[in-house]
Scaffold this motif. Structure first.
Motif, short mmCIF file in Angstrom:
data_model
loop_
_atom_site.label_atom_id
_atom_site.label_comp_id
_atom_site.label_asym_id
_atom_site.label_seq_id
_atom_site.Cartn_x
_atom_site.Cartn_y
_atom_site.Cartn_z
N LEU A 21 0.81 -1.21 0.00
CA LEU A 21 0.00 0.00 0.00
C LEU A 21 0.85 1.26 0.00
N SER A 22 1.97 1.24 0.72
CA SER A 22 2.80 2.45 0.78
C SER A 22 4.24 2.04 1.01
N ILE A 23 5.16 2.92 0.56
CA ILE A 23 6.59 2.63 0.66
C ILE A 23 7.33 3.92 0.94
N VAL A 24 8.41 3.83 1.75
CA VAL A 24 9.24 4.98 2.05
C VAL A 24 10.69 4.51 2.08
N ASN A 25 11.57 5.30 1.46
CA ASN A 25 13.00 5.01 1.42
C ASN A 25 13.64 5.63 2.67
N VAL A 26 14.28 4.78 3.55
CA VAL A 26 14.80 5.26 4.83
C VAL A 26 16.21 4.70 5.06
N CYS A 27 16.83 5.28 6.07
CA CYS A 27 18.08 4.72 6.63
C CYS A 27 18.04 4.97 8.13
N LYS A 28 18.84 4.19 8.90
CA LYS A 28 18.84 4.34 10.35
C LYS A 28 19.50 5.64 10.76
N ALA A 29 18.92 6.28 11.78
CA ALA A 29 19.44 7.56 12.24
C ALA A 29 20.78 7.38 12.95
N LYS A 96 10.87 -2.09 20.74
CA LYS A 96 11.83 -1.06 21.10
C LYS A 96 11.68 0.07 20.08
N VAL A 97 12.37 1.15 20.31
CA VAL A 97 12.22 2.34 19.46
C VAL A 97 13.17 2.21 18.27
N TYR A 98 12.60 2.34 17.05
CA TYR A 98 13.39 2.32 15.82
C TYR A 98 13.40 3.74 15.25
N LYS A 99 14.56 4.30 15.09
CA LYS A 99 14.72 5.68 14.60
C LYS A 99 15.07 5.62 13.12
N TRP A 100 14.31 6.35 12.31
CA TRP A 100 14.50 6.34 10.86
C TRP A 100 14.66 7.75 10.33
N VAL A 101 15.31 7.88 9.17
CA VAL A 101 15.41 9.15 8.43
C VAL A 101 14.98 8.86 7.00
#
Length: 902
Positions: A21-29, A96-101
């Motif tokens: 349904l949806s996609i986002v390009n990310v990397c770990k902060a 746990k908390v996952y931080k993304w950019v």
């Protein structure tokens, strides 16, 4: 991004029956890593499952792989970081908390918007959205909040399919229609423009037909519109009813929630009651002391076996109650504090009662044992403490309890026991040693009446045999030498007065029975002390619960320390707990205090024995070495081993002193100037001492000190023999050396002392050399002129004169030779040999019986000289016909006749 989305749908999600349904390009902060994709997906089968999937590009090729997936229901919070300022960062709170950019803010907002729709549709608003712009949420279609029918091909939020997904795959029917159409137009693939124009014309024709049909059916359209209006009214009514139903269900839901909360509270109350009951049962079961145990602790009989057993069980139960591991919070309960105080009072009361009773038992033991000393005073035995130990061992478990609960009273009991028992043992041991001294001195006084009797070789043999017959196998490790004062049997009568002046009377004055009795007394003393100390040490270990031996977890390192030539074993324990080592030290300290009088009493007894007869130190050393060796094999660090080792050092010192005195006496020996020397006294004394020492040390484990003493003494004997031989005036030096070294060689050959093999060979060589020297010197006298004549002939030949020309020399011509030979007819030679035999007989002593050996050697030497003279005559006076007036046979007859006549 659209191409990537289609590739992910085709390669990853379609095989798993999922829709992307949806996609986002990310990397770990905060970390520099390759980018990945977060995908929001739903399953195509019921029940619908919503997931957030992490997809990463493979390192081995240009394709994507599924790495991690989280269920959307596990998502607790979506944090957009800033609701006012646009930021590509966001957090997802799962386990746990996952931080993304995100790669862009637009992709981030689109992905969060999709999550929000899925939350509204499937999770009933369970996810919290924080730091998300309210404008972003308001722009979302309101229709998402309404409940709409759902189907496999329906959009997630009930809106237009294109708003969620820009691409829709052809279904099977559409694919079939396209294939039929393309089959009707075979040129469609070759000429796409013609195919497109044909489709356009057909579409126009259909549109026109549709418009005409609609215009023709206007009435039906109006009717349809009316029906639609009525349907809308019905829908509004249905919605009103649904709203009322929803309100009713809402109240029911609130009631069910209240019932659920009530049930939860009831369950919680029951759980708390069960836990409380468990805690109470724990305290009752573990902190309740039976009335019988309380009575035993307060009034139990500590004199009977049954009462001691009851008190022991009660004390163990009390200790278990006091040492129970309380759970958190128990120590704050008033009842628990009260019970603990009661236990403490019971412990203190019973500890006082037990300590008082045991102190009384210790005092009573001292009185009871003192009453039995009288019956042992006349016997060389120590009182038996086994009954006392047996009675006290009944309290061993109570002592262990006292050690664990009240160490102060335990230490007090330990000190009192040492005080009482040290006084008791001191009386017993001093009386015991006094009896031993009386028996020793009484033996000596009885033996003095035999002091004037001569001691014979058979007596020595009888003494050693009786020693071993009475005391068994001697297994000592060291030896001592005593003052040697035994005279040779041949010279005893002639030199008795001088030997008395030298003071070497201790060994010869004592009777065999005296030494045998002394040996038995000393062995009995050690045999009585050893079990006494071992029994007391074993009792202390068991009664006071002190560990005698270390556990297998530790290693014991033994070192051999040499004190005054005595090898003593010292043990050091590594890897053993400190408590074990301290308990072993405590045992040694207690034994040292209780038996503090043993070592000085043993030293006094040894001094007395050495004063009575220095030979006694030899017996004492063998016995003491055996007992030290036995004690060290049991426990190298025990009190008995240490004490006997220290006493052994004293015995060894007496031994060293004895050796020094003997060597000094050898150096100071004087001989008579008017009588022949014969076998020297210290040579005979060494023989007797060596025979006695070998019999005592037979099968002994250690001979090191004895071998060292042998070497010192034999060297002193060698030096003293040479000294006496040089000072001798009556007897030729060669005779003194020959007879004494022959005696030494015979002694060493008979005794077969391995450490003196070199000295035995040396004695034989000295004997042989001096025998040859004496024979050559003596044979120069019977044919003195003949010897001088041929010595002159040999001197001329040595000066360079040819042998056949010697006869032309005036002093050595044939006439002179005949003149000298005529002076030694057979009768004169026999007379000279007879005089020589008498002179040799005067020089030699009867004890060694070397006369025939010397005479035979002289005969051989005389024949050798005879042959030598004949050879010189044949070479220097050839053809002269000159011969001796006697033959070799005559010599043999003369020697045999002389020997038989004497």
């Amino acid at each position: 991004m659209t191409a990537i989305k289609h590739a992910l749908q085709r390669d990853i999600f379609t095989p798993n029956d999922e829709r992307l349904l949806s996609i986002v390009n990310v990397c770990k902060a905060g970390k520099k890593k390759r980018n990945c994709f977060l995908c929001a997906t739903v399953t195509t089968e019921r029940p619908v499952q919503v997931n957030v999937v992490k997809v990463k590009k493979s390192d081995k090729g240009d394709f994507y792989k599924r790495q991690t997936a989280w269920a959307l229901r596990d998502l607790a919070i979506v944090d957009a970081k800033d609701a006012v300022k646009e930021s590509p960062e966001f957090d997802l709170h799962f386990d746990k908390v996952y931080k993304w950019v995100a790669s862009s803010t637009v992709e981030k907002n689109t992905f969060i918007s999709c999550i929000w729709k899925l939350n509204q549709r499937y999770l009933r608003k369970k996810i919290d959205f924080i730091n998300v712009s309210s404008q972003l949420l308001e722009e979302l279609p309101k229709v998402a909040e309404e409940s709409v029918p759902s189907g496999e091909n329906q959009s997630v939020a009930g809106g237009d399919e294109e708003a969620v997904d820009e691409y829709q795959e052809l279904n099977a029917r559409e694919e079939q229609d396209i294939e039929i159409m393309m089959e009707g137009c075979e040129y469609a693939i070759a000429n796409a423009e013609a195919f497109a124009e044909k489709l356009s014309r057909e579409l126009q024709v259909l549109d026109g037909a549709n418009i005409q049909s609609i215009m023709a059916s206007e009435k039906q359209v109006n009717i349809l519109m009316k029906l639609l209006d009525e349907a809308l009214k019905e829908v509004d009514q249905i919605e009103l009813k649904l709203s009322s139903y929803e309100e009713m269900l809402q109240s029911v839901k609130e009631q069910m929630d209240q019932i659920s909360e009530s049930n939860h509270l009831i369950h919680l109350s029951n759980t708390n009651n069960v836990k409380l009951l468990s805690e109470i049962e724990f305290l009752v079961n573990h902190m309740d002391l039976a009335k019988g145990h309380i009575k035993a602790l307060q009034e139990g009989d500590l004199t009977s076996s049954r009462g001691i057993e009851a008190c022991t069980n009660a004390a163990d139960a009390l200790l278990q109650c006091m040492n129970v591991a309380l759970r958190p919070g128990h120590d704050m309960l008033h009842a628990v504090k009260q019970q603990q105080q009661r236990f403490s009072d019971l412990r203190e009361q019973f500890a006082r009662r037990l300590a008082s009773h045991l102190n009384s038992v210790f005092v009573q033991q001292g009185h009871d044992q003192s009453s039995t000393l009288a019956q042992h005073s006349a016997e060389l035995t120590l009182p038996n403490h086994h009954p006392f130990h047996r009675d006290l061992l009944r309290y061993a478990k109570l002592m262990e309890w006292l050690k664990n609960t009240d160490y102060g009273k335990y230490e007090g009991l330990t000190k009192n026991y040492m005080d009482y028992l040290s006084r008791l043992y001191e009386r017993e041991i001093k009386d015991f040693f006094e009896v031993a001294k009386i028996k020793m001195t009484g033996t000596t006084r009885e033996g003095k009446k035999f002091a004037t009797l001569p001691r014979k070789e058979s007596a020595v043999k009888q003494e050693t045999e009786s020693l071993h017959g009475s005391s068994g196998k001697l297994t000592g490790s060291t030896s001592s030498l005593n003052k040697l004062s035994v005279q040779s049997s041949g010279n005893r009568r002639s030199q008795s007065s001088s030997l008395l002046d030298m003071g070497n009377m201790s060994a010869s004055d004592l009777d065999v029975a005296d030494r045998t009795k002394f040996d038995k007394i000393f062995e009995q003393v050690l045999s009585e002390l050893e079990p006494l100390c071992l029994a007391e040490q074993d009792f202390i270990s068991k009664f006071f619960k002190l560990q005698q031996h270390q556990s297998t977890a530790g290693t014991t390192t033994s070192e051999v320390e040499e004190v005054d030539g005595v090898a003593l074993s010292r043990s050091y324990t590594s890897g053993v707990p400190q408590t074990v080592s301290s308990e072993k030290d405590m045992i040694r300290q207690m034994m040292t205090k209780i038996f503090r009088c043993i070592e000085p009493e043993l030293n006094n007894l040894i001094a007395l024995g050495d004063k009575i007869d220095s030979f006694n130190s030899l017996y004492m050393l063998v016995k003491m070495s055996h007992h030290v060796w036995t004690a060290q094999n049991v426990d190298p660090a025990s009190f008995l081993s240490t004490t006997l080792g220290n006493v052994l050092v004293t015995v060894k010192r007496n031994f060293d002193k004895c050796i020094s005195n003997q060597m000094k006496q050898m150096d100071e020996v004087k001989i008579s100037k008017k009588s022949k020397v014969g076998i020297l006294p210290f040579v005979a004394e060494f023989e007797e001492f060596a025979a006695l020492a070998e019999s005592i040390f037979k099968n002994a484990e250690r001979r090191g000190d004895l071998d060292k003493a042998y070497i010192k003494l034999i060297r002193a004997v060698f030096d003293s023999v040479e000294k006496v031989a040089n000072e001798s005036q009556k007897t030729p030096r060669d005779v003194v050396m020959m007879e004494n070294f022959h005696h030494i060689f015979a002694t060493l050959s008979r005794l077969k002392i391995s450490c003196l093999e070199a000295e035995k060979k040396e004695a034989k060589q000295k004997y042989t050399d001096h025998l040859q020297s004496y024979v050559i010197y003596s044979l120069g006298q019977p044919l003195e002129k003949l010897n001088h004549f041929f010595e002159g002939v040999e001197a001329r030949v040595a000066q360079g004169i040819r042998e056949e020309e010697v006869s032309y020399q005036l002093a050595f011509n044939k006439q002179e030779l005949r003149k000298v030979i005529k002076e030694y007819p057979g009768k004169e030679v026999k007379k000279g040999l007879d005089n020589l035999y008498k002179k040799v007989d005067k020089h030699l002593c009867e004890e060694e019986n070397l006369l025939q050996v010397v005479w035979h050697s002289m005969q051989d030497e005389f024949i050798r000289q005879y042959k030598h003279f004949e050879g010189l005559i044949a070479r220097c006076y050839p053809g002269s016909g000159i011969t001796m007036e006697f033959t070799i046979q005559d010599i043999l007859d003369y020697c045999s006749s002389i020997a038989q006549s004497h």
